[in-house]
Design a protein around this motif. Sequence first.
Motif, PDB file in Angstrom:
ATOM      1  N   UNK A   1      53.005  35.735 -36.621  1.00  0.00           N
ATOM      2  CA  UNK A   1      51.699  35.416 -36.037  1.00  0.00           C
ATOM      3  C   UNK A   1      51.047  34.379 -36.948  1.00  0.00           C
ATOM      4  N   UNK A   2      50.494  33.330 -36.356  1.00  0.00           N
ATOM      5  CA  UNK A   2      50.063  32.175 -37.139  1.00  0.00           C
ATOM      6  C   UNK A   2      48.576  31.867 -36.963  1.00  0.00           C
TER       7      UNK A   2
ATOM      8  N   UNK B   1      47.121  25.341 -22.579  1.00  0.00           N
ATOM      9  CA  UNK B   1      48.494  24.845 -22.644  1.00  0.00           C
ATOM     10  C   UNK B   1      48.767  23.923 -21.458  1.00  0.00           C
TER      11      UNK B   1
ATOM     12  N   UNK C   1      39.319  34.228 -28.697  1.00  0.00           N
ATOM     13  CA  UNK C   1      39.936  35.485 -28.288  1.00  0.00           C
ATOM     14  C   UNK C   1      38.941  36.658 -28.306  1.00  0.00           C
TER      15      UNK C   1
ATOM     16  N   UNK D   1      44.025  34.873 -37.789  1.00  0.00           N
ATOM     17  CA  UNK D   1      45.214  35.024 -36.942  1.00  0.00           C
ATOM     18  C   UNK D   1      44.805  35.285 -35.487  1.00  0.00           C
ATOM     19  N   UNK D   2      45.382  34.525 -34.569  1.00  0.00           N
ATOM     20  CA  UNK D   2      45.070  34.667 -33.147  1.00  0.00           C
ATOM     21  C   UNK D   2      46.359  34.802 -32.338  1.00  0.00           C
ATOM     22  N   UNK D   3      46.224  35.415 -31.141  1.00  0.00           N
ATOM     23  CA  UNK D   3      47.399  35.554 -30.278  1.00  0.00           C
ATOM     24  C   UNK D   3      47.839  34.206 -29.718  1.00  0.00           C
ATOM     25  N   UNK D   4      46.874  33.354 -29.359  1.00  0.00           N
ATOM     26  CA  UNK D   4      47.163  32.023 -28.800  1.00  0.00           C
ATOM     27  C   UNK D   4      48.158  32.115 -27.654  1.00  0.00           C
ATOM     28  N   UNK D   5      47.867  33.015 -26.705  1.00  0.00           N
ATOM     29  CA  UNK D   5      48.807  33.291 -25.620  1.00  0.00           C
ATOM     30  C   UNK D   5      48.868  32.152 -24.611  1.00  0.00           C
ATOM     31  N   UNK D   6      50.078  31.860 -24.138  1.00  0.00           N
ATOM     32  CA  UNK D   6      50.238  30.950 -23.007  1.00  0.00           C
ATOM     33  C   UNK D   6      50.308  31.836 -21.771  1.00  0.00           C
TER      34      UNK D   6
END
Lengths: 416, 92
Positions: free
Chosen positions: A249-250, A302, B21, B44-49
């Motif tokens: 996780x980044x 995205x 988020x 820290x983030x999920x950054x989901x697509x």
Amino acid sequence: MRYSVFSIVEQAFKGQKDWKPVWRYPEPKAEYDMLIIGGGGHGLATAYYLAKNHGYTNIAVIDKNYLGSGSVGRNTTIVRSNYQEPGNIPFYEHSLKLWEGLEQDFNYNAMMSQRGVLNLYHSDSQRDDYARRGNAMMMHGVRADLLNREQVHEIVPFMDFDNARFPIHGGLMQWRGGTARHDAVAWGFARGADSRGVDILQNTEAKQIRVENGKVTGVETSRGFIKAKKVGIVAAGNTTRIAETAGLRLPIESYVLQAFVSEAIKPLIPCVVTFGAGHFYISQSDKGGLVFGASLDYYTSYAARGNLPGVEDTIEEAMAIMPSISRVKLLRHWGGIMDMSMDGSPIIDKTGIDGLYINCGWCYGGFKATPASGYCLAHLMATDESHPVATALKLNRFETGYVIDEAGTGAQPNLH
Amino acid sequence: MRIPCPFCGSRDSQEFSFLGQAGLKRPDPNAPDAQKQFHDYVHIRDNKAGVTKELWLHANGCRSWITVTRNTLTHEITGSEFASPLTKEAAQ
């Protein structure tokens, strides 16, 4: 393959039908020493320098689309090193030095043009801030010139100097900055890597990074499993999607940034100009089109396409400094996905998984970093040590507190 | 992009500001691993697509914080609700 006046004349008689492909389209091998995920500028540069500087040739670069289909062909082509944080300046200056010798190095015309990058200031306090930035650059051996109003007027007389809200008081100039032809940079690195034996696998999507006992073993791709001893993630806006398959996780969020090109006009803007009261940058391509951009669309995305409020904001900023171009028509605009890090600076580091390396967080400044990014990741993957100019670009700096926050906006990626 | 505000109805996205988020929980500062927890909470983030839940502030409207369900691949918004349970209760 070499290009010359003679080959152009020869092809003219042959109806341009005899040009040979510049790189191969190989089938994936079962195993490589190193695998680079991402066939954009940074990924290709990494492969190029791994082959050239470190002698690795059993390498592959995979990309889910065609070569250079992402942000390397979607930016505003600006090259500069006018940063102010100690962790950033040596890195970007290394990059600019590589740019200066790049065309001779990979023997490809990247149309590198050091026409200067001029940051305008609009108030006394902003002048002081820019003087500080210029001093920080000079302390690292990078030249910067603080120009007054008259000096700026000589270079860009067509700007709106007496704008009621944002009068132009002067600017900070880096003469060594400029622009380069972005597609040619990707092609030059691709050809240089390919001719040294690197396999460039286009339309090969990375599905899953396979990790066993804390060690990377390869990558599951859309064309089957490819074994690799070392894997580098250079996937820009899609970094977190790929890293997640290895359980990472980044500190990254993905946003869209838009860029614009106008119809071609006669030569007008001699350098790159940035607007200090907002976030707007403009230059003129050799074809004559005005190339410009502004801030991010402010929510995560995205979608690789922008929204209209972003367009409006950009055009408003253009009008604030250059009302003279109000009648110029827009030719096209497009969006690219940016890997925005939490402090606005990049990460080139190991990951805690043996053999897995990461190169991300380029925000919207990745193009100028292309050569040094590849150079430093290649150094890291080959030697397992950070290159001396990239020692500050660590993944754990968010834990230790040594963040490199140029804008000073904190852990809010859409504000950088 | 238009965002359905539970109080004002469908409004232009420019009236809103974006935080990120939703559902992050501020860690207990007295926990033994508080430093790590705070690192994750801040950075820290999920950054989901795909479909995400995120916090927006209707800054130029009713000034409520709302949780918006949005697809980051298509920008399609499928739902929104008041972020605070108190606001939710008061609205009913």
